[in-house]
Structures are given as structure tokens and as C-alpha cells.
Design an enzyme around this catalytic site. Structure first.
Site, PDB file in Angstrom:
ATOM      1  N   LYS A 169     -44.575  10.527  -4.735  1.00  0.00           N
ATOM      2  CA  LYS A 169     -43.271  10.846  -4.155  1.00  0.00           C
ATOM      3  C   LYS A 169     -43.247  10.275  -2.741  1.00  0.00           C
ATOM      4  O   LYS A 169     -43.791  10.860  -1.799  1.00  0.00           O
ATOM      5  CB  LYS A 169     -43.010  12.351  -4.092  1.00  0.00           C
ATOM      6  N   GLY A 200     -37.154  11.370  -4.194  1.00  0.00           N
ATOM      7  CA  GLY A 200     -36.360  12.588  -4.007  1.00  0.00           C
ATOM      8  C   GLY A 200     -36.697  13.287  -2.710  1.00  0.00           C
ATOM      9  O   GLY A 200     -37.480  12.791  -1.896  1.00  0.00           O
ATOM     10  N   GLY A 202     -38.218  16.263  -0.255  1.00  0.00           N
ATOM     11  CA  GLY A 202     -39.471  16.998  -0.244  1.00  0.00           C
ATOM     12  C   GLY A 202     -39.339  18.408  -0.764  1.00  0.00           C
ATOM     13  O   GLY A 202     -40.197  18.905  -1.499  1.00  0.00           O
ATOM     14  N   VAL A 205     -38.629  17.680  -4.992  1.00  0.00           N
ATOM     15  CA  VAL A 205     -39.683  16.975  -5.715  1.00  0.00           C
ATOM     16  C   VAL A 205     -41.068  17.391  -5.220  1.00  0.00           C
ATOM     17  O   VAL A 205     -41.982  17.633  -6.015  1.00  0.00           O
ATOM     18  CB  VAL A 205     -39.506  15.450  -5.594  1.00  0.00           C
ATOM     19  N   GLY A 206     -41.236  17.504  -3.898  1.00  0.00           N
ATOM     20  CA  GLY A 206     -42.536  17.890  -3.350  1.00  0.00           C
ATOM     21  C   GLY A 206     -42.972  19.263  -3.815  1.00  0.00           C
ATOM     22  O   GLY A 206     -44.126  19.471  -4.214  1.00  0.00           O
ATOM     23  N   GLU A 244     -53.326  15.304   5.508  1.00  0.00           N
ATOM     24  CA  GLU A 244     -53.412  14.523   6.751  1.00  0.00           C
ATOM     25  C   GLU A 244     -52.159  14.856   7.535  1.00  0.00           C
ATOM     26  O   GLU A 244     -51.056  14.464   7.159  1.00  0.00           O
ATOM     27  CB  GLU A 244     -53.503  13.031   6.416  1.00  0.00           C
ATOM     28  N   CYS A 280     -49.044   9.093  13.788  1.00  0.00           N
ATOM     29  CA  CYS A 280     -49.720  10.384  13.953  1.00  0.00           C
ATOM     30  C   CYS A 280     -50.929  10.284  14.874  1.00  0.00           C
ATOM     31  O   CYS A 280     -51.313  11.265  15.509  1.00  0.00           O
ATOM     32  CB  CYS A 280     -50.130  10.955  12.598  1.00  0.00           C
ATOM     33  N   GLU A 380     -46.036  17.638  18.956  1.00  0.00           N
ATOM     34  CA  GLU A 380     -46.012  16.249  18.509  1.00  0.00           C
ATOM     35  C   GLU A 380     -44.563  15.760  18.530  1.00  0.00           C
ATOM     36  O   GLU A 380     -43.757  16.134  17.685  1.00  0.00           O
ATOM     37  CB  GLU A 380     -46.592  16.125  17.103  1.00  0.00           C
TER      38      GLU A 380
END
Length: 476
Positions: A169, A200, A202, A205-206, A244, A280, A380
């Protein structure tokens, strides 16, 4: 390339919902493509396909899987011009950076996994037993938008080489380059069901991937908040998890006797400004000796002028737009927050309100007089925003470097042995000493809230295996 289909069981099929997600060019704000808005029904089809394909794929020898991956890499390399073009359009990263980091470096990564795969310790003889490593099964890979090819390659190549089957995904914001990978896998002759693509959102679908009973592992790259959400769903069925996540990486410059900080400043800027700070591992906190503050600040301002912003199609531009309106608004709010908190805008300005036309451009910003307790030093930001923090001595520098909830990346620049000594004290999964290059064979991952598990090299391949011990020394 037809972006309006999903790839499941080796076939391009319509999404079950019949609805689509628009893909916007952040440099022009033009909607130029759309992909299916996948849902739980699509995930179910993909999970069943990957589950059915797993036994035969896992039974293939490593040599057989490597042979297919060699064919994939050859086709992947031939796609370079198309991949550069589509990545610029969907992400807005400038041509030079896209060519080198977003595309060509992914050939290096793929080659590294192929070459290292035979060295993975799949069988280890113990005193009274033999330990075997076996593939985990069906792996759901959820990837972010900032490196739309790189983050995918880091997961799917090692997972496939180790004998797993995949459901990918990609980010809904930058899903198009993944279609080129599917095309390469298909042309290389990978068996049906081994690799599946479901685009899709998150939250739909996630979450469906994380919860599906036929998915054995989730490999996620994204925000810490997103990783926690995915993990909660995955742990309901005790899936393997690899995460991650975020970073707020320190870059410690040690005092130079000649007061020349040109090289370390460039190294720092290349991480926090290139890709518009949407990395990141970016060195977003620059720690400098208090006694060198005035000298270093002058050099920061002069060197920052080199980092030009403009049309990402221009081969000479270093920064393009940020990826979306949401990113533009988020980064702008943090810059405003920095001013409110009392930090000094050494370079750059608060972005202006967007008009009806034009891209999501944010110029580099450098804050000085930053306290590590400030929001801009702790959160962040994921934009081209650098926080400069002074330290009194090495103990102070180490304390500031570690005083954050993340531990993904760090850097130390100065006399080699002194720099190595400082690096050992920093709580981070990766630390760069001076101008040392990145090593694709090294493990990549973080401490603290920066993640669980490792990617890259042999360690990244081991992540997609599970151990079985056979106690085989009994006497007949």
C-alpha cells in the site's frame, strides 16, 4: 501506464469501491492522475492471493528468486527516465535530487540486497540443534510519500528474496511510481499473487491490512503516531511488526581550530534542505560550540544562499515545493511557532498565505537562539527548517542531542577519534562521522520512538524471516 487499476493475483483489476483518489502535482497544484480508493474488500482479495501464492514461492530456491530479481532489476533500470518524470510530478522533488537519490540510488539498494542475500545465515548449527530461518509469510508493506520508490524498495526486495509474498500500500499522495515497479515485476515473470498492489487511504487500506488474518507481518514506514495505530491493529492478531518512524536528528559540530565550518554546514544542509526537508533522517538540530556561535552563523547564512528554490523540472534547482497543501500549512505553522517561542529567524521568513495559483514552495529557514525545550526543537517538522542550538562543552552537547523522544539518525563532525567518542554516547540507530558515506549493507533503524526493527543489508533481510530450531542430535 494505467493508474486506475489495482494489481492482484497477477491481474490489473478495478477497485471494489469504484471511486478514486486524485494525485496532485505540488509544483502546479494540477490534478494529473488518479488511483483507486481501495478498501477492505480489495485487501481481502490481495491477502487471499498472496496467501495462496506463498507456499510455492517460499519453496523456490534462493537462486531461483535471485534470478527473477536480476530480471526485475534490469527492467527497473530501463525505466529511469519515466521514473524520474513521474516522481517529479507526484512529489515535486527537483530533477537532480530525483535522478540521484530518488531513482538511481534505488538500483544500488536493489543490487545490494541481491548480492547479500546468499550471505544471510539461513542455517546455523548449534551444540544440540540446528536453527533455520524461514520466511514469515504474507507481508503487508505500508510506505510513505517522501521517498516513494526508496521506501518501497527497502521493504519489498528483501522480503521477496527471503521467500515472502507482498501486499503493497503506497502513500495515497505519491502512489504512481509503484505502478512502474509492478510493471517491472510482471515483465520479469514473477508468479501470480507473489506481489500485489492496493492503493488507498491509510485509515482504510492500512487498517484493513493490519487487521487481516491472512497477513502475517506489517512493515510500516511513516509517522510515530501512524506506526502506533498500525501496531495496535496488528497486535490484535499478534502479527510481526517492523516500524521505521520519525526523527529529530542532532548534528554536532565540534570546535575547529581554523574556524572553517564550510564542509559540515554543507553536509547538514544537504539533509535538512534537499527534498525540502521531507526526510526522516534529516539533521534538523544543529548543535554548535557556544564560543563559535557568531562565526558559524555568518557561514550558515552565506552557504544557505546556494540552496535555490524553484521549478523542480529545472536541472539547476535544489529545492522544489513541499509535497502538499497539508505539508505547506503544517510547516508554516511550525515556523510561526518558532517566532512565537522566541527563536531568532537567522535566515528565511514565515511563508506567505497561498494564493489561488502556484506551487507549495517554502524557502529554507534557519532558526538560531533555539532552546532544546522549544516545540520546534522537539517536534518533527518535516520541512526545510533548521534549529541551531549552542552547547557549552561535550557533555552538554551529548545531553542536548539525547534530550528528544526520537533516536533515528545523528552526525558528529570534528577530529575523528573525538567525533567517534561523541558518537558512541548519542542514543541513535545511525550516526555519521564526518563525511562518511552511507553504507547500503548497514542496518537502518532507530532507538526510542523512532521505530522497531531494522532495514538494509543482511539485517533488513533477517527482519523478514522467523527462526525454527530442530533438535536433531538424538541417537537412533
Amino acid at each position: 501506464m494505467d493508474y486506475e487499476k489495482l494489481y492482484i493475483t497477477g491481474e490489473w483489476i478495478p477497485g471494489a469501491s469504484g471511486t478514486f483518489i486524485d494525485v496532485e502535482n505540488p509544483a502546479t497544484r494540477e490534478i494529473f492522475a488518479r488511483v483507486p480508493a481501495g478498501n477492505a474488500e480489495d485487501v481481502d482479495k490481495a491477502a487471499k492471493a498472496a496467501h495462496a501464492a506463498f507456499p510455492a514461492w517460499a519453496a523456490k530456491t534462493l537462486d531461483e528468486r535471485i534470478a527473477l530479481m536480476e530480471k526485475f532489476l534490469e527492467i527497473f533500470r530501463s525505466q529511469e527516465d519515466g521514473l524520474i518524470d513521474i516522481t517529479i510530478k507526484e512529489l515535486g522533488s527537483p530533477w537532480a535530487f530525483t535522478k540521484g537519490s530518488q531513482v538511481e540510488y534505488q538500483y544500488v539498494r536493489t543490487r545490494s540486497y541481491i548480492d547479500l542475500a546468499p550471505t544471510v545465515p539461513m542455517v546455523e548449527k548449534m551444540a544440540e540443534s540446528t536453527t533455520y530461518r524461514e520466511p514469515v509469510g504474507v507481508v503487508g508493506c505500508i510506505t510513505p510519500w517522501n521517498y516513494p520508490l526508496g521506501q518501497v524498495i527497502q521493504k519489498i526486495i528483501p522480503a521477496l528474496l527471503m521467500g515472502n509474498t507482498i501486499i503493497l500500500k503506497p502513500s495515497q499522495h505519491t502512489p504512481l511510481s509503484a505502478y512502474w515497479l509492478v510493471d517491472a515485476f510482471e515483465k520479469a515473470g514473477f508468479p501470480k499473487g507473489v506481489f500485489n498492489l492496493v492503493t488507498g487511504r491509510g485509515g482504510e487500506v492500512g487498517n484493513a491490512l493490519s487487521s487481516h488474518p491472512l497477513v502475517d507481518m506489517i512493515s510500516f514506514t511513516g509517522s510515530t503516531k501512524g506506526g502506533v495505530t498500525v501496531s495496535k491493529h496488528a497486535l490484535e492478531s499478534v502479527k510481526r511488526i517492523s516500524l521505521e518512524l520519525g526523527g529529530k536528528s542532532p548534528y554536532v559540530i565540534l570546535k575547529a581550530e581554523d574556524h572553517d565550518y564550510n564542509k559540515p554546514i554543507h553536509l547538514c544542509f544537504n539533509t535538512i534542505f534537499l527534498n525540502s526537508g521531507q526526510t526522516c533522517t534529516a539533521f534538523s538540530r544543529l548543535l554548535i560550540p557556544e564560543s563559535e556561535k557568531e562565526t558559524i552563523e555568518k557561514q550558515l547564512v552565506e552557504i544557505a544562499k546556494e540552496y535555490t528554490v524553484g521549478d523542480p523540472e529545472d536541472h539547476n534547482v535544489k529545492l522544489g515545493p513541499v509535497s502538499s497543501r497539508a505539508q505547506y500549512d503544517k510547516i508554516t505553522s511550525y515556523i510561526k511557532k518558532g517566532v512565537e517561542e522566541g527563536a531568532t529567524l537567522l535566515y528565511g521568513e514565515v511563508p506567505k498565505d497561498l494564493g489561488e495559483t502556484g506551487g507549495y514552495y517554502i524557502h529554507p529557514v534557519i532558526f538560531t537562539d533555539v532552546k532544546n525545550s522549544m516545540t520546534i526543537a522537539q517536534d518533527e517538522i518535516f520541512g526545510p527548517v533548521l534549529c541551531v542550538i549552542t552547547y557549552k562543552d561535550i557533555d552538554d552537547a551529548v545531553a542536548i542531542a539525547n534530550d528528544v523522544r526520537y533516536g533515528l539518525n545523528a552526525g558528529v563532525y570534528g577530529p575523528k577519534q573525538e567525533a567517534i567518542a561523541v558518537a558512541h554516547r548519542i542514543q541513535s540507530g545511525n550516526v555519521y562521522i564526518n563525511d562518511s558515506p552511507r553504507d547500503t549493507a548497514a542496518p537502518f533503524g532507530g532507538y526510542k520512538e523512532s521505530g522497531i526493527g531494522r532495514e538494509g543489508g543482511v539485517y533488513g533481510m533477517i527482519e523478514f524471516t522467523q527462526q525454527k530450531a530442530l533438535f536433531d542430535t538424538c541417537k537412533e
